[in-house]
Design a protein around this motif. Structure first.
Motif, mmCIF file in Angstrom:
data_model
loop_
_atom_site.group_PDB
_atom_site.id
_atom_site.type_symbol
_atom_site.label_atom_id
_atom_site.label_comp_id
_atom_site.label_asym_id
_atom_site.label_seq_id
_atom_site.Cartn_x
_atom_site.Cartn_y
_atom_site.Cartn_z
ATOM 1 N N SER A 164 0.739 -1.296 0.213
ATOM 2 C CA SER A 164 -0.100 0.222 -0.233
ATOM 3 C C SER A 164 0.863 1.355 -0.140
ATOM 4 O O SER A 164 2.111 1.213 0.335
ATOM 5 N N ALA B 27 -6.982 -7.430 4.711
ATOM 6 C CA ALA B 27 -6.347 -6.428 4.301
ATOM 7 C C ALA B 27 -5.673 -6.756 2.903
ATOM 8 O O ALA B 27 -5.278 -5.732 2.288
ATOM 9 N N LEU C 229 -9.733 0.479 2.693
ATOM 10 C CA LEU C 229 -8.512 -0.061 3.405
ATOM 11 C C LEU C 229 -8.262 0.274 4.529
ATOM 12 O O LEU C 229 -7.892 -0.340 5.592
ATOM 13 N N SER D 98 -9.179 3.481 -1.121
ATOM 14 C CA SER D 98 -8.394 3.725 0.039
ATOM 15 C C SER D 98 -9.131 3.728 1.274
ATOM 16 O O SER D 98 -8.610 3.252 2.209
ATOM 17 N N GLN E 118 -8.088 -1.780 7.951
ATOM 18 C CA GLN E 118 -7.031 -1.922 8.953
ATOM 19 C C GLN E 118 -7.291 -1.426 10.303
ATOM 20 O O GLN E 118 -6.733 -2.325 11.350
ATOM 21 N N ALA F 8 -8.270 -5.607 0.339
ATOM 22 C CA ALA F 8 -8.404 -4.289 0.138
ATOM 23 C C ALA F 8 -7.141 -3.573 -0.505
ATOM 24 O O ALA F 8 -7.316 -2.667 -1.374
ATOM 25 N N ARG F 9 -5.873 -4.077 -0.208
ATOM 26 C CA ARG F 9 -4.677 -3.445 -0.670
ATOM 27 C C ARG F 9 -4.584 -3.772 -2.226
ATOM 28 O O ARG F 9 -4.161 -2.928 -3.154
#
Length: 528
Positions: free
Chosen positions: A36, A259, A242, A239, A246, A262-263
């Motif tokens: 990321s 994660a 993400l 973003s 997180q 999402a990344r």
């Protein structure tokens, strides 16, 4: 792009499962992999950005007007009509009157032996000055006319007096067989006129294609801009997702593997944003090339103000466009003019099969005196001359004329077949574009409904994720499906606008619909 998402996301997920967990996800270590970047950095990266020298906002109509005014290719194409016009003027000049003049001075010196005394000689010197001027002209009837006036001054050492003579004459030659028909004598002039008219249709076709290219490039630029906005929005959403994932991982509500998806989604959004910016740079250069005349738009940022969306997406019935294409397509009308040109060539070569038989008559009046002025006033004797006759000429076998006539007939047959084939290709072109436009029109309606459903599905997945019943992967999948649908809808709407232009171009009515007046709008009818 959809297939890339489906392949890359599981691949990145499996890769993450094989990576040992680290103490700090944001710090790269020898055993960890950083997937990321801060969202603000991802949004700011634009490798295709350059410092523009200025900005210019154009509507679709303004872009077309700029292209018609400054496009280099159109400037060159317009000269073709003027060039063809010079050939017509050259053929017309064949029947223009022609002035001619001639001046000649001669001197002759001879020595003769006298008969009375063989040893005595007589030296005689004579001088002549000759001048002639007149006008001659060829007529389309196969008639050649010549009117001339000539004068001669003669002097001799044996005679003290200088003698002047003058003559005014008219000569007429009339072709009776070959070259004796007006229609065959005017063929070259009529062919040159058809060539000029054909170039007008060529220019019209070029203008229609230029407008099609400009509008296509304009909508490509609009599409690229909207795609950038969609990807930037999608990147921001990814973003945000993400960050939320997180936080839940840090709170212990989710496993660390959540994660990864999402990344991966952020990385794919960034990749799509880079591609969209690249497409915009190319689309802008294409439009700049079509618009500019002096090359001053390469570093100017072009902005668009016309919207691709329409209130109603409609097209006329297929038969309407086919009928319009038969009447208004520039390439068909140009080919019809070529057929007429070859018909004239058959007429000319048919006349060339005849032998040459010319009737000629010459009439003149002559005068003689001791001064130039008196030769026209005080004539000595009648001083008239008259001549008439026939002149015949015929090549044995006449093979050259027969070969030329055969070639003309075969060429006429060839261009007629070409016209029939071209009409079929034009109909196929219209039908193909119409079917594409009809398909895209129906896709717009279906895709609008799909987006509404996928937006609702995304809200459901986001709600399930917040309450702990869903996964980040399901949210990412819903986001990706919505993104793909929005991109497809934008592409489809823009494509419909482009196909609408292509359909008008295929039917030969683009200039009429755009209100642009140009030669070549009338149908050419064959004169057999």
């Amino acid at each position: 792009m959809p297939s890339l998402y489906r392949v890359a996301l599981p691949l990145l997920a499996s890769l993450a499962l094989a990576i040992p967990a680290t103490a700090d996800e944001d710090e790269p270590t020898g055993n960890g992999l950083r997937l990321s970047l801060p969202a603000e950095q991802l949004m700011a990266i634009d490798p295709f950005a350059r410092e523009p020298v200025g900005e210019e906002t154009l509507s679709l109509e303004e872009a077309v007007a700029r292209a018609l005014e400054g496009n280099r290719g159109l400037r060159a194409e317009r000269l073709q009509t003027a060039i063809a016009g010079t050939f017509e003027a050259q053929e017309r000049a064949v029947f223009d009157p022609e002035l001619f003049a001639e001046v000649e001075v001669s001197r002759d010196q001879s020595v003769r032996l006298l008969e009375e005394a063989e040893e005595d000689t007589d030296e005689v010197t004579s001088t002549q000055r000759f001048g002639e001027a007149g006008v001659r002209q060829s007529l389309p009837t196969g008639t050649d006319l010549s009117l001339s006036v000539r004068s001669q001054r003669a002097s001799s050492s044996r005679v003290d007096q200088t003698q002047f003579s003058s003559r005014a004459g008219l000569t007429l030659t009339q072709a009776l067989l070959r070259g004796g028909r007006i229609e065959s004598n005017l063929v070259r002039l009529q062919q040159a006129g058809l060539d000029v008219e054909a170039t007008e249709y060529e220019v019209r076709a070029f203008v229609e294609q230029l407008i099609t290219d400009v509008e296509t490039a304009y909508w490509d630029l609009v599409l690229a801009g909207e795609q950038i906005e969609i990807f930037e929005e999608a990147l921001a959403v990814a973003s945000q997702q993400l960050d939320e994932t997180q936080r839940r991982i840090d709170a212990g509500d989710r496993p660390e593997t959540e994660a990864v998806s999402a990344r991966a989604e952020v990385a794919l959004r960034r990749q799509g944003l880079i591609d969209a910016r690249s497409e915009r740079a190319r689309a802008q250069d294409t439009l700049a090339r079509l618009l500019q005349g002096d090359g001053g738009l390469w570093d100017t940022r072009l902005l668009t103000s016309s919207e691709p969306a329409l209130d109603r997406y409609e097209i006329e019935p297929l038969d309407t466009y086919v009928a319009l294409a038969r009447d208004h397509r520039a390439d068909l009308n140009e080919t019809r003019l070529r057929v007429q040109r070859d018909e004239l060539e058959v007429i000319r070569t048919r006349n060339g099969l005849l032998p040459r038989l010319d009737f000629f008559v010459t009439l003149g009046q002559s005068g003689y005196a001791d001064s130039f002025g008196r030769t026209f006033r005080d004539t000595q004797g009648d001083g008239y001359d008259l001549a008439a006759g026939l002149r015949f000429e015929m090549p044995i076998g006449n093979r050259a004329a027969e070969a030329e006539h055969t070639r003309a007939r075969l060429t006429r047959q060839q261009i007629a077949e070409t016209l029939a084939n071209l009409e079929q290709l034009a109909i196929e072109d219209v039908r193909s574009v119409w079917f594409d436009a009809a398909r895209v029109r129906e896709q717009i309606r279906a895709q609008e409904e799909t987006i509404e459903l996928q937006e609702e599905l995304l809200r459901v997945e986001q709600t399930r994720f917040r309450v702990g019943a869903g996964t980040a992967l399901a949210v990412a999948q819903a986001q990706r499906d919505l993104l793909e649908s929005r991109l497809r809808l934008t592409e489809t709407v823009v494509r419909f606008r482009q196909l609408s232009t292509e359909l008008l171009n295929a039917s030969g009515t683009l200039l009429l619909h755009r209100g642009i007046d140009a030669p070549g709008s009338e149908r050419v009818d064959l004169r057999m």
